[in-house]
Design a protein around this motif. Structure first.
Motif, PDB file in Angstrom:
ATOM      1  N   LEU A 101      -2.850  -2.744  56.816  1.00  0.00           N
ATOM      2  CA  LEU A 101      -2.055  -1.642  56.283  1.00  0.00           C
ATOM      3  C   LEU A 101      -1.480  -1.973  54.911  1.00  0.00           C
ATOM      4  CD1 LEU A 101      -0.153  -0.515  59.522  1.00  0.00           C
ATOM      5  CD2 LEU A 101      -1.991   0.717  58.345  1.00  0.00           C
ATOM      6  N   MET A 102      -1.003  -3.202  54.752  1.00  0.00           N
ATOM      7  CA  MET A 102      -0.461  -3.615  53.455  1.00  0.00           C
ATOM      8  C   MET A 102      -1.533  -3.554  52.368  1.00  0.00           C
ATOM      9  SD  MET A 102       1.946  -6.897  54.403  1.00  0.00           S
ATOM     10  CE  MET A 102       3.361  -6.738  55.488  1.00  0.00           C
ATOM     11  N   LEU A 103      -2.722  -4.035  52.689  1.00  0.00           N
ATOM     12  CA  LEU A 103      -3.789  -4.051  51.695  1.00  0.00           C
ATOM     13  C   LEU A 103      -4.341  -2.652  51.441  1.00  0.00           C
ATOM     14  CD1 LEU A 103      -5.384  -7.368  52.830  1.00  0.00           C
ATOM     15  CD2 LEU A 103      -4.447  -6.909  50.567  1.00  0.00           C
ATOM     16  N   THR A 104      -4.310  -1.797  52.452  1.00  0.00           N
ATOM     17  CA  THR A 104      -4.676  -0.396  52.222  1.00  0.00           C
ATOM     18  C   THR A 104      -3.676   0.253  51.273  1.00  0.00           C
ATOM     19  OG1 THR A 104      -5.671  -0.214  54.422  1.00  0.00           O
ATOM     20  CG2 THR A 104      -5.079   1.839  53.328  1.00  0.00           C
ATOM     21  N   GLY A 105      -2.398  -0.040  51.485  1.00  0.00           N
ATOM     22  CA  GLY A 105      -1.380   0.456  50.563  1.00  0.00           C
ATOM     23  C   GLY A 105      -1.591  -0.067  49.157  1.00  0.00           C
ATOM     24  N   ALA A 106      -1.965  -1.352  49.050  1.00  0.00           N
ATOM     25  CA  ALA A 106      -2.234  -1.937  47.737  1.00  0.00           C
ATOM     26  C   ALA A 106      -3.431  -1.253  47.082  1.00  0.00           C
ATOM     27  CB  ALA A 106      -2.497  -3.436  47.877  1.00  0.00           C
ATOM     28  N   PHE A 107      -4.451  -0.946  47.878  1.00  0.00           N
ATOM     29  CA  PHE A 107      -5.637  -0.261  47.358  1.00  0.00           C
ATOM     30  C   PHE A 107      -5.263   1.112  46.807  1.00  0.00           C
ATOM     31  CE2 PHE A 107      -9.216   2.600  47.703  1.00  0.00           C
ATOM     32  CZ  PHE A 107     -10.292   1.850  47.243  1.00  0.00           C
ATOM     33  N   VAL A 108      -4.519   1.876  47.587  1.00  0.00           N
ATOM     34  CA  VAL A 108      -4.138   3.234  47.165  1.00  0.00           C
ATOM     35  C   VAL A 108      -3.252   3.181  45.923  1.00  0.00           C
ATOM     36  CG1 VAL A 108      -2.866   5.301  47.844  1.00  0.00           C
ATOM     37  CG2 VAL A 108      -4.379   4.179  49.483  1.00  0.00           C
ATOM     38  N   GLN A 109      -2.256   2.293  45.936  1.00  0.00           N
ATOM     39  CA  GLN A 109      -1.358   2.195  44.788  1.00  0.00           C
ATOM     40  C   GLN A 109      -2.108   1.741  43.540  1.00  0.00           C
ATOM     41  OE1 GLN A 109       2.112   2.997  44.714  1.00  0.00           O
ATOM     42  NE2 GLN A 109       1.597   2.883  42.541  1.00  0.00           N
ATOM     43  N   SER A 110      -3.040   0.810  43.708  1.00  0.00           N
ATOM     44  CA  SER A 110      -3.841   0.352  42.570  1.00  0.00           C
ATOM     45  C   SER A 110      -4.660   1.501  41.995  1.00  0.00           C
ATOM     46  CB  SER A 110      -4.797  -0.765  43.003  1.00  0.00           C
ATOM     47  OG  SER A 110      -4.106  -1.922  43.360  1.00  0.00           O
ATOM     48  N   ALA A 111      -5.293   2.270  42.878  1.00  0.00           N
ATOM     49  CA  ALA A 111      -6.119   3.385  42.412  1.00  0.00           C
ATOM     50  C   ALA A 111      -5.284   4.408  41.653  1.00  0.00           C
ATOM     51  CB  ALA A 111      -6.817   4.043  43.605  1.00  0.00           C
ATOM     52  N   ILE A 112      -4.090   4.700  42.164  1.00  0.00           N
ATOM     53  CA  ILE A 112      -3.198   5.649  41.479  1.00  0.00           C
ATOM     54  C   ILE A 112      -2.832   5.130  40.092  1.00  0.00           C
ATOM     55  CG2 ILE A 112      -0.899   6.680  41.529  1.00  0.00           C
ATOM     56  CD1 ILE A 112      -1.171   6.770  44.608  1.00  0.00           C
ATOM     57  N   ASP A 113      -2.458   3.856  40.021  1.00  0.00           N
ATOM     58  CA  ASP A 113      -2.075   3.262  38.735  1.00  0.00           C
ATOM     59  C   ASP A 113      -3.252   3.243  37.756  1.00  0.00           C
ATOM     60  OD1 ASP A 113       0.439   2.844  39.734  1.00  0.00           O
ATOM     61  OD2 ASP A 113       0.109   0.735  40.217  1.00  0.00           O
ATOM     62  N   MET A 114      -4.454   2.929  38.276  1.00  0.00           N
ATOM     63  CA  MET A 114      -5.626   2.807  37.409  1.00  0.00           C
ATOM     64  C   MET A 114      -6.110   4.154  36.879  1.00  0.00           C
ATOM     65  SD  MET A 114      -7.772  -0.097  39.519  1.00  0.00           S
ATOM     66  CE  MET A 114      -7.082  -1.732  39.777  1.00  0.00           C
ATOM     67  N   TRP A 115      -5.730   5.236  37.518  1.00  0.00           N
ATOM     68  CA  TRP A 115      -6.093   6.571  37.043  1.00  0.00           C
ATOM     69  C   TRP A 115      -5.510   6.840  35.653  1.00  0.00           C
ATOM     70  CZ3 TRP A 115      -9.034  10.503  39.307  1.00  0.00           C
ATOM     71  CH2 TRP A 115      -8.933  11.758  38.713  1.00  0.00           C
ATOM     72  N   ASP A 116      -4.349   6.252  35.381  1.00  0.00           N
ATOM     73  CA  ASP A 116      -3.661   6.450  34.101  1.00  0.00           C
ATOM     74  C   ASP A 116      -4.522   5.931  32.951  1.00  0.00           C
ATOM     75  OD1 ASP A 116      -1.915   6.358  31.874  1.00  0.00           O
ATOM     76  OD2 ASP A 116      -0.186   6.129  33.198  1.00  0.00           O
ATOM     77  N   VAL A 117      -4.648   6.721  31.901  1.00  0.00           N
ATOM     78  CA  VAL A 117      -5.478   6.343  30.746  1.00  0.00           C
ATOM     79  C   VAL A 117      -4.916   5.135  30.014  1.00  0.00           C
ATOM     80  CG1 VAL A 117      -6.411   8.657  30.407  1.00  0.00           C
ATOM     81  CG2 VAL A 117      -4.258   8.014  29.300  1.00  0.00           C
TER      82      VAL A 117
ATOM     83  N   GLY B  20     -10.466   4.059  32.526  1.00  0.00           N
ATOM     84  CA  GLY B  20     -11.748   3.421  32.746  1.00  0.00           C
ATOM     85  C   GLY B  20     -11.723   2.447  33.909  1.00  0.00           C
ATOM     86  N   THR B  21     -10.569   1.818  34.156  1.00  0.00           N
ATOM     87  CA  THR B  21     -10.449   0.867  35.261  1.00  0.00           C
ATOM     88  C   THR B  21     -10.672   1.568  36.603  1.00  0.00           C
ATOM     89  OG1 THR B  21      -8.785  -0.277  33.935  1.00  0.00           O
ATOM     90  CG2 THR B  21      -8.992  -0.944  36.226  1.00  0.00           C
ATOM     91  N   PHE B  22     -10.114   2.775  36.739  1.00  0.00           N
ATOM     92  CA  PHE B  22     -10.307   3.551  37.964  1.00  0.00           C
ATOM     93  C   PHE B  22     -11.774   3.917  38.138  1.00  0.00           C
ATOM     94  CE2 PHE B  22     -10.829   7.558  40.171  1.00  0.00           C
ATOM     95  CZ  PHE B  22     -10.028   7.421  41.298  1.00  0.00           C
ATOM     96  N   VAL B  23     -12.398   4.390  37.080  1.00  0.00           N
ATOM     97  CA  VAL B  23     -13.800   4.814  37.155  1.00  0.00           C
ATOM     98  C   VAL B  23     -14.687   3.646  37.561  1.00  0.00           C
ATOM     99  CG1 VAL B  23     -15.771   5.697  35.835  1.00  0.00           C
ATOM    100  CG2 VAL B  23     -13.491   6.650  35.459  1.00  0.00           C
ATOM    101  N   ILE B  24     -14.463   2.480  36.957  1.00  0.00           N
ATOM    102  CA  ILE B  24     -15.294   1.318  37.248  1.00  0.00           C
ATOM    103  C   ILE B  24     -15.029   0.794  38.658  1.00  0.00           C
ATOM    104  CG2 ILE B  24     -15.786  -1.065  36.590  1.00  0.00           C
ATOM    105  CD1 ILE B  24     -15.062  -0.203  33.683  1.00  0.00           C
ATOM    106  N   GLY B  25     -13.749   0.717  39.050  1.00  0.00           N
ATOM    107  CA  GLY B  25     -13.407   0.178  40.362  1.00  0.00           C
ATOM    108  C   GLY B  25     -13.893   1.056  41.501  1.00  0.00           C
ATOM    109  N   ILE B  26     -13.555   2.334  41.459  1.00  0.00           N
ATOM    110  CA  ILE B  26     -13.997   3.254  42.507  1.00  0.00           C
ATOM    111  C   ILE B  26     -15.502   3.499  42.394  1.00  0.00           C
ATOM    112  CG2 ILE B  26     -13.773   5.580  43.442  1.00  0.00           C
ATOM    113  CD1 ILE B  26     -11.385   3.788  44.018  1.00  0.00           C
ATOM    114  N   GLY B  27     -15.992   3.563  41.152  1.00  0.00           N
ATOM    115  CA  GLY B  27     -17.420   3.811  40.938  1.00  0.00           C
ATOM    116  C   GLY B  27     -18.293   2.703  41.491  1.00  0.00           C
TER     117      GLY B  27
END
Length: 513
Positions: free
Chosen positions: A428-444, A456-463
């Motif tokens: 659960l902690m790491l899932t939270g870290a994943f979600v929070q990271s993705a939200i932060d990485m969305w920012d340009v 670009g970090t979000f696109v590369i990581g999720i991509g």
């Protein structure tokens, strides 16, 4: 999962790997080397201080908690299923082929990206050592980085035993350098010659002293990265004496050693340089990406090169140990028909996953060269996105432990905590870290590039994770894959292909504790 008829894949020599080669010491050394402790501190400490200031030590302690909880999951799963496929095998047995395949892909993505980064860092520091300050994308940096990948691929292909001997030396040098750093920093603090002597304060270890939520989450995510790599010793379980117990013990021992290492170095650095925003202060943004280079001359004078060499060794050491778990993961995927049959090839003499190891080195080199030619900024963003892949497959492992042992959890307090509660909390902690990271990485403004109007970090990581879905569906179309995706070649009841009596084969070179 529906009951299926298992295919019996077992044979006396398991998958053909060099069973019984590693003992507790060797397994722990490889786990520590995989985390690249010197390089991890160099790349992370400054940014953690920028995020939370004096709370950096407690940030490292808090980030240790999910790592420890997931280490328990690894230990329990390994005790029941000591298979070198780790997350792939366990995820498949718990949730079925689709989740298991994606877990294996997460391991592969993390390994490929970090290999490119480690080789580049080793090359940049190598040229710096001989007085050449070169850009990351300079052709000379690229050439030496590829040579490092090729050399460490050869070591991994040549055998676990030679790899362990080399890692004993390289890790010893790393910890010698860190010991010199701590002793010298504290010596100058007490002598009053430190640039900004700052007395130790118990408030540095106060978990309630964080003042900014975004800074706290950023620091924890950064700290999670520097613990990553300890699970390599689990991927070598089939090559370890007593594979059901030693790898799990080594994983727990590795995480504890890393905790004390990171906290001790952080406190010594804060006492030596302080948190100032100028000069050698840890709060100086100009020093954030390479704190050791900023202080090496003031700390060690003419011996400042010791810290440079330790970073080179740390990066090279981790390059070799990062190849190990990925090659063994794809070996297991080949054995259980989740990848083409060629991936299950094992060298007849060296007992290593020959084809998987070579593929790992080639793919990492091609990826590194390609990203460098396109844009070094994209390469840097791919490194920043690494936390997504790490949190992804660690979380799968935690949840897989809970589900695999779901019928055993309430049999005793020990099983409730170690097979149920701890892995669940870690997941659960790491899932939270994943979600929070993705939200932060969305920012340009998060990374170095903007792609499709978002970070670009979000696109590369999720991509990169989404690309795994594409590859999985492509492989699904091939005839060889059918037995895997139908749950026949690997399921909960499948006898995994591991050695029958590894302790009676090759004696551990370190004594096989």
């Amino acid at each position: 999962m529906a009951a299926t008829t298992p295919i019996h894949l077992e044979r006396p020599d398991g998958k053909g790997l060099a069973a019984g080669t590693l003992g507790l010491w060797g397994s722990t050394v490889i786990g520590l080397a995989s985390t690249a402790p010197v390089y991890s501190l160099v790349a992370t400490l400054g940014f953690v201080v920028l995020a939370v200031g004096a709370q950096a030590p407690i940030a490292f302690i808090i980030a240790f908690v999910p790592m420890l909880l997931i280490a328990f999951a690894y230990r329990e799963l390994n005790n029941a299923v000591p298979d070198c496929g780790t997350t792939f095998t366990w995820g498949t047995k718990a949730f079925g082929p689709w989740v298991g395949w994606m877990g294996g892909w997460g391991v592969a993505v993390a390994g490929m990206v970090v290999l490119a980064n480690l080789a580049q860092i080793a090359s940049v520091y190598f040229w710096s050592l001989i007085g050449q300050d070169l850009a990351n994308n300079d052709w000379r940096v690229v050439v030496v980085a590829v040579v490092f990948i090729a050399a460490m691929t050869w070591v991994s292909w040549r055998g676990v035993e030679i790899g362990e001997r080399i890692q004993n030396i390289l890790l010893g040098i790393q910890y010698l350098a860190l010991g010199i750093f701590i002793v010298t920093a504290l010596w100058q603090f007490f002598a009053g010659t430190a640039p900004n002597p700052t007395p130790f304060d118990l408030e540095w270890l106060n978990p309630f002293a964080f003042t900014d939520w975004s800074g706290f989450t950023e620091a924890i995510l950064l700290a999670l990265f520097i613990y990553w790599g300890w699970d390599t010793c689990l991927a070598l379980n089939e090559e370890t004496k007593d594979p059901k117990r030693i790898p799990g013990r080594a994983a727990l021992l590795t995480t504890v050693i890393l905790l004390f290492t990171y906290v001790a170095v952080t406190i010594a650095a804060m006492m030596y340089a302080g948190l100032g925003e100028t000069g050698t202060g840890l709060g100086n943004e100009a020093n954030a990406d390479d704190f050791f280079l900023a202080i090496k001359d003031g700390l060690l004078g003419p011996f400042g090169w010791v810290l440079v060499v330790s970073v080179i060794i740390s990066a090279i050491s981790s390059t070799q140990t990062t190849i190990l778990p990925t090659a063994r993961g794809t070996l297991a995927m080949g054995v259980y028909r989740a990848l083409p049959a060629k991936f299950k090839d094992v060298h007849p003499k060296y007992k290593t996953p020959s084809f998987s190891t070579i593929v790992m080195g080639v793919v990492a080199s091609v990826y590194y060269i390609g990203m460098t030619l396109i844009s070094d900024n994209i390469l840097q963003d791919s490194i920043l996105s690494l936390g997504l892949a790490i949190a992804f497959y660690y979380a799968i492992t935690g949840f897989a432990c809970v589900w695999y042992f779901r019928r055993d959890i309430f049999r005793s307090p020990r099983e409730f905590f170690f097979k149920g509660l701890f892995p669940l909390l870690g997941g659960l902690m790491l899932t939270g870290a994943f979600v929070q990271s993705a939200i932060d990485m969305w920012d340009v403004d998060y990374g170095y590039t903007v792609l499709f109007g978002i970070g670009g970090t979000f696109v590369i990581g999720i991509g990169s994770l989404a690309f795994g879905l594409v590859l999985m569906f492509v492989w699904y179309l091939f005839p060889r894959s059918k037995r895997f995706f139908r749950g026949e070649s690997l399921n909960r009841d499948t006898q995994v292909m591991v050695p029958d009596e590894p302790a009676t084969t090759i004696r551990s070179i370190d004594g096989g504790i």
